[in-house]
Design an enzyme around this catalytic site. Structure first.
Site, PDB file in Angstrom:
ATOM      1  N   CYS A   6       1.397  -6.321  14.534  1.00 25.21           N
ATOM      2  CA  CYS A   6       1.930  -6.300  13.142  1.00 25.21           C
ATOM      3  C   CYS A   6       3.039  -6.450  13.067  1.00 25.21           C
ATOM      4  O   CYS A   6       2.980  -6.073  10.995  1.00 25.21           O
ATOM      5  CB  CYS A   6       1.526  -4.770  12.996  1.00 25.21           C
ATOM      6  SG  CYS A   6       2.635  -3.471  13.301  1.00 25.21           S
ATOM      7  N   CYS A  64       4.971  -7.030   4.682  1.00 23.45           N
ATOM      8  CA  CYS A  64       4.638  -7.868   3.225  1.00 23.45           C
ATOM      9  C   CYS A  64       5.664  -8.334   2.518  1.00 23.45           C
ATOM     10  O   CYS A  64       5.631  -9.288   2.887  1.00 23.45           O
ATOM     11  CB  CYS A  64       4.121  -6.735   2.316  1.00 23.45           C
ATOM     12  SG  CYS A  64       2.518  -5.365   3.100  1.00 23.45           S
ATOM     13  N   CYS A 117       5.369   1.664   4.115  1.00 21.64           N
ATOM     14  CA  CYS A 117       5.924   1.664   4.652  1.00 21.64           C
ATOM     15  C   CYS A 117       6.619   2.972   4.098  1.00 21.64           C
ATOM     16  O   CYS A 117       7.240   3.948   4.415  1.00 21.64           O
ATOM     17  CB  CYS A 117       6.739   0.893   4.678  1.00 21.64           C
ATOM     18  SG  CYS A 117       6.298  -0.282   5.354  1.00 21.64           S
ATOM     19  N   CYS A 159       7.928  -0.420  20.221  1.00 23.11           N
ATOM     20  CA  CYS A 159       7.067   0.722  20.263  1.00 23.11           C
ATOM     21  C   CYS A 159       6.603   1.859  21.403  1.00 23.11           C
ATOM     22  O   CYS A 159       5.876   2.382  21.626  1.00 23.11           O
ATOM     23  CB  CYS A 159       5.871   0.284  19.663  1.00 23.11           C
ATOM     24  SG  CYS A 159       5.464  -0.587  18.353  1.00 23.11           S
ATOM     25  N   CYS A 206      -5.750  -7.915  22.944  1.00 27.11           N
ATOM     26  CA  CYS A 206      -3.716  -6.965  22.384  1.00 27.11           C
ATOM     27  C   CYS A 206      -2.877  -7.882  22.338  1.00 27.11           C
ATOM     28  O   CYS A 206      -3.549  -9.711  23.520  1.00 27.11           O
ATOM     29  CB  CYS A 206      -4.136  -6.017  24.025  1.00 27.11           C
ATOM     30  SG  CYS A 206      -2.050  -5.441  23.604  1.00 27.11           S
ATOM     31  N   CYS A 261       3.699  -3.001  10.276  1.00 27.50           N
ATOM     32  CA  CYS A 261       3.059  -2.083   8.753  1.00 27.50           C
ATOM     33  C   CYS A 261       2.505  -0.946   9.419  1.00 27.50           C
ATOM     34  O   CYS A 261       0.688  -1.004   9.829  1.00 27.50           O
ATOM     35  CB  CYS A 261       1.944  -3.474   9.289  1.00 27.50           C
ATOM     36  SG  CYS A 261       0.673  -3.542   7.618  1.00 27.50           S
ATOM     37  N   CYS A 287      -4.438  -2.922  31.096  1.00 26.37           N
ATOM     38  CA  CYS A 287      -4.571  -3.551  30.466  1.00 26.37           C
ATOM     39  C   CYS A 287      -5.214  -4.008  29.161  1.00 26.37           C
ATOM     40  O   CYS A 287      -6.528  -4.686  29.856  1.00 26.37           O
ATOM     41  CB  CYS A 287      -3.781  -5.150  31.154  1.00 26.37           C
ATOM     42  SG  CYS A 287      -3.000  -6.153  30.038  1.00 26.37           S
ATOM     43  N   HIS A 324       4.824  -6.235  25.588  1.00 26.41           N
ATOM     44  CA  HIS A 324       4.032  -6.520  26.661  1.00 26.41           C
ATOM     45  C   HIS A 324       5.514  -6.582  28.126  1.00 26.41           C
ATOM     46  O   HIS A 324       5.250  -5.667  29.047  1.00 26.41           O
ATOM     47  CB  HIS A 324       3.785  -7.770  26.906  1.00 26.41           C
ATOM     48  CG  HIS A 324       2.670  -8.006  27.850  1.00 26.41           C
ATOM     49  ND1 HIS A 324       1.708  -7.781  27.959  1.00 26.41           N
ATOM     50  CD2 HIS A 324       3.460  -8.757  29.408  1.00 26.41           C
ATOM     51  CE1 HIS A 324       1.014  -8.583  28.962  1.00 26.41           C
ATOM     52  NE2 HIS A 324       1.535  -8.816  29.996  1.00 26.41           N
ATOM     53  N   CYS A 357      -2.648  -3.394  20.785  1.00 21.45           N
ATOM     54  CA  CYS A 357      -1.385  -3.598  19.525  1.00 21.45           C
ATOM     55  C   CYS A 357      -1.287  -5.504  18.358  1.00 21.45           C
ATOM     56  O   CYS A 357      -2.423  -6.202  19.719  1.00 21.45           O
ATOM     57  CB  CYS A 357      -0.228  -4.129  20.215  1.00 21.45           C
ATOM     58  SG  CYS A 357       1.026  -5.219  19.265  1.00 21.45           S
ATOM     59  N   CYS A 397       0.265   2.502  19.843  1.00 21.47           N
ATOM     60  CA  CYS A 397      -1.450   2.012  19.135  1.00 21.47           C
ATOM     61  C   CYS A 397      -2.370   1.366  20.823  1.00 21.47           C
ATOM     62  O   CYS A 397      -3.742   2.419  21.131  1.00 21.47           O
ATOM     63  CB  CYS A 397      -1.074   0.587  18.774  1.00 21.47           C
ATOM     64  SG  CYS A 397      -0.049   0.552  17.315  1.00 21.47           S
ATOM     65  N   CYS A 399       1.149  -1.413   0.084  1.00 18.63           N
ATOM     66  CA  CYS A 399      -0.067   0.159  -0.071  1.00 18.63           C
ATOM     67  C   CYS A 399       0.439   0.862   0.109  1.00 18.63           C
ATOM     68  O   CYS A 399       0.167   2.211   0.006  1.00 18.63           O
ATOM     69  CB  CYS A 399      -0.850   0.211   1.168  1.00 18.63           C
ATOM     70  SG  CYS A 399       0.027   0.366   2.895  1.00 18.63           S
ATOM     71  N   CYS A 411       4.907  -2.656  28.293  1.00 17.29           N
ATOM     72  CA  CYS A 411       3.538  -2.029  28.377  1.00 17.29           C
ATOM     73  C   CYS A 411       3.028  -0.986  29.138  1.00 17.29           C
ATOM     74  O   CYS A 411       3.346  -1.632  30.727  1.00 17.29           O
ATOM     75  CB  CYS A 411       2.826  -2.229  27.446  1.00 17.29           C
ATOM     76  SG  CYS A 411       1.525  -1.815  27.587  1.00 17.29           S
TER      77      CYS A 411
HETATM   78  S1  SF4 Z   1      -2.225  -3.291  27.153  1.00 17.73           S
HETATM   79 FE1  SF4 Z   1      -1.179  -5.276  25.330  1.00 17.73          FE
HETATM   80  S2  SF4 Z   1       1.111  -4.506  25.854  1.00 17.73           S
HETATM   81 FE2  SF4 Z   1      -0.082  -3.887  27.174  1.00 17.73          FE
HETATM   82  S3  SF4 Z   1       0.598  -4.732  29.264  1.00 17.73           S
HETATM   83 FE3  SF4 Z   1      -1.732  -5.462  28.405  1.00 17.73          FE
HETATM   84  S4  SF4 Z   1      -1.414  -6.745  27.128  1.00 17.73           S
HETATM   85 FE4  SF4 Z   1       0.269  -5.856  27.477  1.00 17.73          FE
HETATM   86  S1  SF4 Z   2       0.388  -2.953  16.036  1.00 12.58           S
HETATM   87 FE1  SF4 Z   2       1.749  -3.472  18.027  1.00 12.58          FE
HETATM   88  S2  SF4 Z   2       3.903  -3.893  16.711  1.00 12.58           S
HETATM   89 FE2  SF4 Z   2       2.567  -2.764  15.590  1.00 12.58          FE
HETATM   90  S3  SF4 Z   2       2.572  -0.729  16.060  1.00 12.58           S
HETATM   91 FE3  SF4 Z   2       1.349  -1.182  17.091  1.00 12.58          FE
HETATM   92  S4  SF4 Z   2       1.785  -1.364  19.192  1.00 12.58           S
HETATM   93 FE4  SF4 Z   2       4.197  -1.492  17.437  1.00 12.58          FE
END
Ligand code: SF4
Ligand code: SF4
Length: 347
Positions: free
Chosen positions: A281, A154, A53, A259, A250, A187, A244, A224, A278, A271, A50, A227
């Site tokens: 991706c 991709c 990137c 990220c 997630c 992605c 969470c 995780h 998440c 995200c 697409c 996070c």
């Molecule tokens: S929101 Fe997602 S990345 Fe964050 S602690 Fe929970 S499962 Fe893990």
């Molecule tokens: S989907 Fe997960 S790995 Fe992809 S950009 Fe969001 S937080 Fe990062």
């Protein structure tokens, strides 16, 4: 094209920590600064994708180094060919590509490679009347490249274009060409991930790769683990309450990338920080192996609007699937409850 190698190398050294560059690489970049060898050219191909990137890379802005992606790719790195960003077009552009392919070059490929119909669902350019498919271009150019970068999920693993039912048989660059690639998935891929990897290659350093051929310094730890919501109670409804998001789908526990600390869009957010989940991706098998993205674990029949609490009926703690509205014991949604709305969103 003009090459401002010193500025790019200075930028990489100055931004080493932010880019996740190891100290050994910084030393090599400093040595490279003192030397005067020409940089390898970069040939960037867009296959089945697409162009996300490229757009993501275009979000690279810096006060201290390349001002933006044009500065980076045109003035700093010797970009010989990029169908979206280059000024030349048609025969002139193809001539640049062919000339670059005679010397030392890094091949960067964005997008998966279709193999069905002998690759004829994805044509990249015309050379003396011959239409060159992505399959043909990648197969030949990858053989002599100093290094092959698979940019985005991709190119790295097939990604969304390679998802079920995949009628054009889209595969990763390494599967199509038979050449090992350095994968920079995502992605889209984060601009820092791309720049950091190219910087290491310019320093003559091949980054240490994980079992999915990704630079380990960027993709070594699970989302995780870093996070900020890791120690919080789980929430059961997207957008209601802070906590969470594992219960609602997630995939941070199964996903490796940085990220949560790197952030996106010039360090604006990421995200989960934006209240989403998440969706894995950066992982091999995305999206099919991680679908459905959102999951319903509880019946929402007894959702308490004011307290954001759920009264879980009949031992209902999850069907594990999306869109079911809960497993055994879930009550029939009452008229006007949230269940029909959420189910609608999940379809
Ligand atoms: S929101 Fe997602 S990345 Fe964050 S602690 Fe929970 S499962 Fe893990
Ligand atoms: S989907 Fe997960 S790995 Fe992809 S950009 Fe969001 S937080 Fe990062």
């Amino acid at each position: 094209m003009q090459i401002h190698r010193r500025e790019f190398l200075k930028y990489c050294i100055g931004s080493a920590a932010a880019l996740g560059l190891p100290l050994s690489v910084v030393g090599k970049l400093q040595n490279a600064l003192a030397a005067d060898a020409p940089l390898p050219k970069v040939i960037w191909l867009n296959a089945a994708n697409c162009t996300g990137c490229t757009v993501s890379l275009a979000n690279l802005f810096s006060d201290s180094g390349p001002a933006d992606v044009a500065d980076l790719l045109i003035n700093t790195i010797d970009l010989a060919f990029h169908p979206t960003l280059m000024g030349a077009a048609g025969d002139l552009a193809v001539a640049q590509l062919l000339e670059a392919s005679q010397g030392s070059y890094i091949l960067a490929i964005e997008g998966g490679i279709p193999r069905a119909f002998n690759g004829h669902t994805c044509m990249l350019y015309t050379n003396q009347g011959h239409e060159v498919t992505a399959l043909e271009a990648v197969s030949s150019l990858a053989q002599n490249a100093a290094c092959v970068l698979a940019i985005g999920t991709c190119a790295s693993y097939g990604g969304i274009p390679g998802g079920d039912p995949n009628p054009t048989d889209i595969v990763s660059v390494s599967a199509a060409s038979g050449v090992s690639t350095i994968n920079i998935p995502g992605c889209p891929s984060h601009p820092d991930w791309i720049v950091s990897t190219i910087a290491q290659l310019l320093a003559g350093n091949v980054p240490q790769l994980d079992s999915s051929s990704r630079p380990a310094n960027l993709f070594g730890r699970k989302i995780h683990e870093r996070c900020p919501r890791e120690d919080d109670d789980e929430v059961h409804t997207i957008g209601l309450g802070y906590g969470c998001l594992e219960e609602v789908g997630c995939k941070g526990e199964k996903t490796r990338a940085d990220c949560p600390t790197r952030l996106w869009n010039s360090k604006t957010n990421w995200c989960v920080g934006a209240g989403s989940i998440c969706i894995a991706c950066t992982e091999r098998g995305f999206p099919d192996n991680f679908s459905p993205f959102y999951e319903l674990r509880y019946s929402y029949t007894n959702y308490q609007k004011d307290s954001h609490e759920l009264v879980v009926g009949g031992g209902d703690n999850g069907s594990g699937g999306g869109g079911g509205g809960g497993g055994g014991g879930a009550e029939t949604p009452r008229k006007g409850s949230m269940v029909p709305i959420i189910n609608l969103l999940l379809k």
